[in-house]
Design an enzyme around this catalytic site. Structure first.
Site, PDB file in Angstrom:
ATOM      1  N   ASP A 153      49.384  42.508  29.065  1.00 27.70           N
ATOM      2  CA  ASP A 153      48.509  42.628  29.513  1.00 27.70           C
ATOM      3  C   ASP A 153      47.351  43.149  28.120  1.00 27.70           C
ATOM      4  OD1 ASP A 153      49.801  43.303  31.781  1.00 27.70           O
ATOM      5  OD2 ASP A 153      49.745  44.568  32.228  1.00 27.70           O
ATOM      6  N   VAL A 168      44.810  46.460  35.756  1.00 30.25           N
ATOM      7  CA  VAL A 168      45.861  44.757  35.377  1.00 30.25           C
ATOM      8  C   VAL A 168      46.359  43.834  36.986  1.00 30.25           C
ATOM      9  CG1 VAL A 168      46.695  43.074  34.022  1.00 30.25           C
ATOM     10  CG2 VAL A 168      45.688  44.885  33.520  1.00 30.25           C
ATOM     11  N   ASN A 178      47.480  43.419  40.170  1.00 33.18           N
ATOM     12  CA  ASN A 178      48.580  44.998  40.941  1.00 33.18           C
ATOM     13  C   ASN A 178      48.210  46.484  40.582  1.00 33.18           C
ATOM     14  OD1 ASN A 178      50.043  43.072  39.398  1.00 33.18           O
ATOM     15  ND2 ASN A 178      51.278  44.273  40.733  1.00 33.18           N
ATOM     16  N   TYR A 179      48.602  46.365  39.462  1.00 36.21           N
ATOM     17  CA  TYR A 179      49.148  47.328  38.647  1.00 36.21           C
ATOM     18  C   TYR A 179      47.934  48.136  38.241  1.00 36.21           C
ATOM     19  CZ  TYR A 179      54.359  48.434  38.811  1.00 36.21           C
ATOM     20  OH  TYR A 179      55.493  48.230  38.628  1.00 36.21           O
ATOM     21  N   TYR A 210      47.375  51.574  35.370  1.00 38.97           N
ATOM     22  CA  TYR A 210      48.262  52.146  34.353  1.00 38.97           C
ATOM     23  C   TYR A 210      46.954  53.721  34.037  1.00 38.97           C
ATOM     24  CZ  TYR A 210      51.153  48.556  34.021  1.00 38.97           C
ATOM     25  OH  TYR A 210      51.709  47.505  33.989  1.00 38.97           O
ATOM     26  N   HIS A 268      58.135  48.075  32.050  1.00 40.84           N
ATOM     27  CA  HIS A 268      57.335  47.875  31.561  1.00 40.84           C
ATOM     28  C   HIS A 268      58.165  48.435  29.940  1.00 40.84           C
ATOM     29  CE1 HIS A 268      54.628  47.943  35.162  1.00 40.84           C
ATOM     30  NE2 HIS A 268      55.764  48.080  35.725  1.00 40.84           N
TER      31      HIS A 268
END
Length: 675
Positions: free
Chosen positions: A330, A411, A413-414, A416, A473
């Site tokens: 990412d 980013v 769907n995710y 952070y 991750h």
């Protein structure tokens, strides 16, 4: 890109003074800030005007045109020597670093642009054999191409999905192709989700369909059209109207600042308690901390030269044809900082937070601003230290506060959120928060009931016909520690039990050993729960009043190991995940753990290459790299959007002080009604 990320195209060239004023007006809680109309320091955050000028100079020289995409525009950071020689009030040299992809020739170029007189493109060089990060124009081209491909249209029609308006397409960097004909071509993978007329897509994957797009030739190379799996029915909506009657509203808990906050922001320099540092929103790495120091007895002591998230990777564990390649870098493939989103005060961060914007550019070279990109706020830190004297019935206690530097990134769907937390005891915590939507796989409804409670070897059932796939991750943090100066050494701390015998007759004894990690090869280390392992960065030339070398220890929190085989291509490309801890001799260009260009890399770049010369780490300028891993085996309770999960680590002073540095804090109640 998530709707959280709202990019605003600047109507004109904003001056740095305008940005400072905007930051000041949006900083609730009475934050004392002062405008910085021109750069006063080499590490001042770049303004929109500076980015605009850098790209204009490249256009003037013919390096940027209708055939080029800007993959990265970022500050060119001055060297340590330049920073040490800088004197306040002297002219500030400013340079930009720009990565340009020439789509017509499929070539990547790096530029260094001088923005202070005499303005110049100081360097323009071709970087052969690499692909820079993907930009929005790449993704949009890939989406357009698949809808013109008959194989793709046939695959969608087989599933009764002929309306492109009802389909959301995800675009991923694919890793390197094994096809010699595609060597060095710029590639993209595209796969669909059904959204219908809703705003939600990720809960209804269109399983078994995947396209490989060659952006260089503007063709669809291949379309996988596997078994038809029914599209899940539930849209996975989680807005207030969809989740049903709301639960009772909790009474608010508010931390107020009746006398104003305890920090100041000048430009991008932050001062709080004894801490001082600079912070910027970097378009690749997200928030970067510079020149972190601690004021101690009238002396400003160095702790960190630079702290950032250098790279991350999210490998998935399903061996299926449309899943086995999925492994998202990412930071390097997409630009972590380019996906930062505005934080909402009172929701994402406390209502009294102060904010700094993120300035950057898109692939077309348009200068963009994301407001409220970086948040700074104080919060209750709990009990800082305490002792209750039972004989005298006297309580000596101090309640702490903490300063948080936070930002959020979406980013696809995710989501952070990362936070750097400064504390009054001289320590720093790094907190990684994971939320958003898990990447789901469509399965036949009956197959979701295999095993115990819907368990599948490669995922967990989270809704009817929906399997959330197991994944990991890994975050690589780069810590350029300059503890009391640049000449540091590295030790590993391990605790062991002593065998019973004459020296340990009752078997209670255990000892802590400190072993020097004298070279880069020796410093490739892994966590060890059995020895409570941690690592210590010391300055052998500086000592506290007890005669101990000053230092900081890196103390791990939650972590994991990679489960992909060592031979796996994605794992080879992310060589930094082979160890939890690395250390290198400082080199200016070594900033990203998987190398400068992980997009379509073939493995071995970054840390595995940099440590091959096995340089000494004794009394040297040491850089520490910490790999933080999370293994995610999904739960139904994480669907359709995840509760936040936390992971992180701490930097603790070890001998940096001779006693508790928070002793001098006065007793102050956090309750204004209390004495």
């Amino acid at each position: 890109m998530s709707t959280l990320t709202r990019r605003i195209l600047l109507a004109g060239v904003l001056s740095f003074a305008n940005l400072s004023c905007a930051m000041r007006s949006g900083a609730a809680g009475g934050v004392p800030t002062r405008p910085a109309p021109t750069p006063l320091h080499p590490l001042e955050a770049f303004s929109a005007a500076e980015y605009t000028r850098a790209l204009h100079l490249l256009r003037e020289r013919g390096h940027v045109n209708e055939h080029t995409l800007i993959s990265l525009a970022a500050p060119w950071e001055p060297s340590k020597e330049e920073l040490e020689a800088f004197e306040a009030g002297t002219p500030v040299p400013r340079r930009a670093f720009v990565v340009v992809h020439d789509t017509a020739r499929n070539m990547t170029f790096e530029a260094r642009v001088r923005l202070t007189p005499p303005e110049a493109v100081e360097e323009w060089k071709h970087v052969p054999g690499v692909q820079p990060s993907l930009v929005t124009a790449d993704k949009e081209l890939g989406k357009a191409l698949v809808w013109k491909d008959e194989r793709w249209l046939t695959a969608m029609r087989r599933r009764g999905l002929g309306n492109p308006q009802h389909i959301h397409l995800d675009t991923w960097a694919p890793g390197p192709s094994q096809d010699p004909a595609l060597k060095d071509h710029r590639l993209l993978r595209v796969f669909p989700f059904f959204k219908g007329d809703s705003a939600y897509a990720y809960a209804r994957p269109v399983e078994g369909v995947l396209a490989l797009v060659d952006l260089t030739t503007r063709t669809v190379v291949d379309v996988i059209d596997g078994d038809v799996v029914p599209v899940p029915q539930d849209a996975g909506a989680f807005d207030a109207a969809s989740v049903g009657p709301p639960s009772p509203r909790p009474r608010p808990i508010v931390m107020t600042h009746p006398e104003g906050v305890n920090f100041t922001v000048t430009g991008n320099e932050v001062r709080w308690q004894n801490w001082r540092f600079r912070v910027e929103a970097h378009p690749r790495e997200g928030a970067v901390l510079h020149q972190v120091t601690y004021a101690d007895g009238g002396r400003e002591r160095k702790v960190l030269h630079r702290l950032s998230l250098s790279e991350m990777v999210v490998p998935y564990g399903d061996p299926g044809e449309t899943w086995s390649w999925r492994s998202a870098f990412d930071v390097g493939e997409y630009g972590f900082g380019n996906h930062v989103g505005p934080l909402d005060p009172g929701v994402d961060v406390p209502a009294g937070a102060a904010f700094l914007p993120a300035i950057g550019s898109n692939g077309a070279g348009e200068v963009l601003e994301t407001p409220r990109a970086l948040a700074l706020y104080e919060r209750d830190g709990g009990i800082l230290w305490k002792h209750y004297d039972t004989d005298a019935k006297r309580n000596e206690s101090r309640r702490g506060i903490e300063l948080v530097v936070a930002y959020g990134v979406a980013v696809a769907n995710y989501d952070y959120l990362l936070a750097y937390v400064f504390k009054q005891d001289g320590s720093i915590a790094v907190d990684v928060q994971l939320t958003g939507i898990m990447l789901a796989k469509g399965v036949r409804p009956e197959s979701g009931h295999a095993g115990h409670a819907g368990h599948d070897p490669f995922g967990h059932k989270v809704a009817e016909g929906v399997l959330a796939v197991h994944h990991q991750h890994f975050f690589s943090f780069r810590l350029d520690l300059d503890v009391d100066g640049r000449r540091n050494s590295l030790l590993e701390m391990n605790t062991r039990s002593l065998p019973m015998g004459a020296a340990n007759p009752l078997g209670n004894a255990f000892a802590m050993d400190m072993e020097p990690l004298a070279s880069e090869a020796r410093a490739q280390r892994d966590m060890n729960l059995a020895s409570a392992r941690r690592w210590l960065i010391q300055n052998p030339q500086e000592h506290n009043t007890l005669g101990m070398p000053t230092g900081f220890a890196l103390v791990p929190g939650e972590n994991t190991v990679p489960f992909a085989a060592p031979e796996n291509l994605s794992r080879r490309r992310a060589g930094f995940i082979d160890h939890h801890f690395w250390a290198t001799r400082y080199a200016p260009g070594e900033l990203n753990a998987a190398g400068a260009y992980p997009n379509q890399s073939r493995g071995g770049d970054g840390l595995p290459t940099w440590v091959k010369d096995d340089q000494s780490l004794v009394g040297e300028d040491v850089v520490v790299w910490y790999t933080l891993g999370v293994t995610h085996t999904p739960r139904p309770e994480e669907w359709p959007v995840m509760p936040v999960a936390h992971a992180g680590f701490h930097l603790l002073p070890v001998g940096f002080f001779a006693r508790n540095p928070a002793l001098a804090l006065p007793r102050v109640s956090m309750d204004p009604a209390s004495p």
